[in-house]
Write an enzyme that holds these catalytic residues in place. Sequence first.
Site, PDB file in Angstrom:
ATOM      1  N   LYS A  74      -9.419-119.084 -16.220  1.00  0.00           N
ATOM      2  CA  LYS A  74      -9.288-117.645 -16.293  1.00  0.00           C
ATOM      3  C   LYS A  74      -8.000-116.761 -15.905  1.00  0.00           C
ATOM      4  O   LYS A  74      -7.959-115.641 -16.546  1.00  0.00           O
ATOM      5  CB  LYS A  74     -10.307-117.325 -14.765  1.00  0.00           C
ATOM      6  CG  LYS A  74     -11.898-117.443 -15.128  1.00  0.00           C
ATOM      7  CD  LYS A  74     -12.201-116.162 -15.975  1.00  0.00           C
ATOM      8  CE  LYS A  74     -13.954-115.993 -15.637  1.00  0.00           C
ATOM      9  NZ  LYS A  74     -14.320-114.980 -16.289  1.00  0.00           N
ATOM     10  N   ASP A 121     -16.271-114.552  -8.916  1.00  0.00           N
ATOM     11  CA  ASP A 121     -17.061-115.805  -8.380  1.00  0.00           C
ATOM     12  C   ASP A 121     -16.155-116.746  -8.070  1.00  0.00           C
ATOM     13  O   ASP A 121     -16.523-117.970  -7.514  1.00  0.00           O
ATOM     14  CB  ASP A 121     -17.908-116.324  -9.523  1.00  0.00           C
ATOM     15  CG  ASP A 121     -19.069-115.094  -9.757  1.00  0.00           C
ATOM     16  OD1 ASP A 121     -19.309-114.649 -10.799  1.00  0.00           O
ATOM     17  OD2 ASP A 121     -20.044-114.968  -8.875  1.00  0.00           O
TER      18      ASP A 121
END
Length: 400
Positions: A74, A121
Amino acid sequence: MGKMNITSLGNKIKNEDISFLNRDVAEKVKGFHSSFPQYSQTPLVELKNLSEHLGINNMFIKDESYRFDLNAFKVLGASFAVGNFIANKLDIDIAKLPYSVMTSDEVKAKLGDLTFVTATDGNHGRGLAWTANQLGQKSKVFMPKGTAIERVENIRKENSDVDVYDANYDECVRMANDYANTHGGIMVQDTSWDGYEDIPRWIMQGYMTMANEAYEQLNSSGQRPTHIFLQAGVGSLASAVTGFFANVYSDNIPTIVIVEPEKANCLYQTAKADDGKIHNVDGDLDTIMAGLACGEPVTIGWPILNSYASYFLSVDEIYASHGMRLLGNPKKDDKRVISGESGAVTSGVVSKLMTDSELADIKNEIGLDENSVVLVFSTEGDTDKKMYRDIVWDGRYPSY
């Protein structure tokens, strides 16, 4: 057998503009990422013995647990988005703003103090917090209920202001955006909406470093995928990788299969409806695939998937747990891959499709057979070590 549903949009008119995800842009993105001292290319693991066992030609998995020592991919999107924001603010091409320049006293003096804000998350928030910390800036992170403590603490270690809220992921996105608007922060989110599209587009471009590396590694081994399986939350990763490979393999695009958890299958529902409208999924989005627990598709990404993805699968938890065990316990001299719940689900799906007779119709529809060369992406390692051990060691979520 675990539950699996499939939908297809049939014959597509491949007319969506994917020029912003082409190889030239990908090379520019990789140039930015490679300027960071922590950069190194992550492994593309060839699983020869597993492929033979499954009855396919070959299977490759891109192992993102090595990315920037952050155990997930990410950071690629978050860092490139932050870099582009700073480049635009300074009116300088990002190609002239490598890490060494971006962290200079001169640039810091021009920028002043910035606070980058996001909802996550886990992996995206850690990547954003790490980037802000590396550049001497601040971050504010909103996390949904049920978030693993390890993921919270990893973000906190990057000097971030982070909290868990009694809300699901999509609600945290709205909370983060309200905070950014009220406090003068910069929202960095891969979810897009009207008036908020530049940063999500930069995040998608950032993900191309992973796809570009895999493309180069495949070329060096003389391989070309027939099938690419991509996991999806909001769909930014899936859209970015789909767009990149549709560009580089424009003469013969691989069969691209999008995989989502059944409890957060917004892209599957959107594809199934086939009415041209985005379809959100509400509720707690309670899945072990925390990185995929998103109920609202990225609006700028969906048209890419609508044009170039072939199939959409909605699957239950056992495909993630099976994939984790499969990769963590390799056959013969295949390399071990430590993959988390969101990272391993595509491998679990491929394995079950090839070995479970009850899934034969789906396997045949997708076209998986002895000639298939499959590419998957393990987007995270054991980012929740307790959950990883509960599943791989102790049999939580049995994969049958």
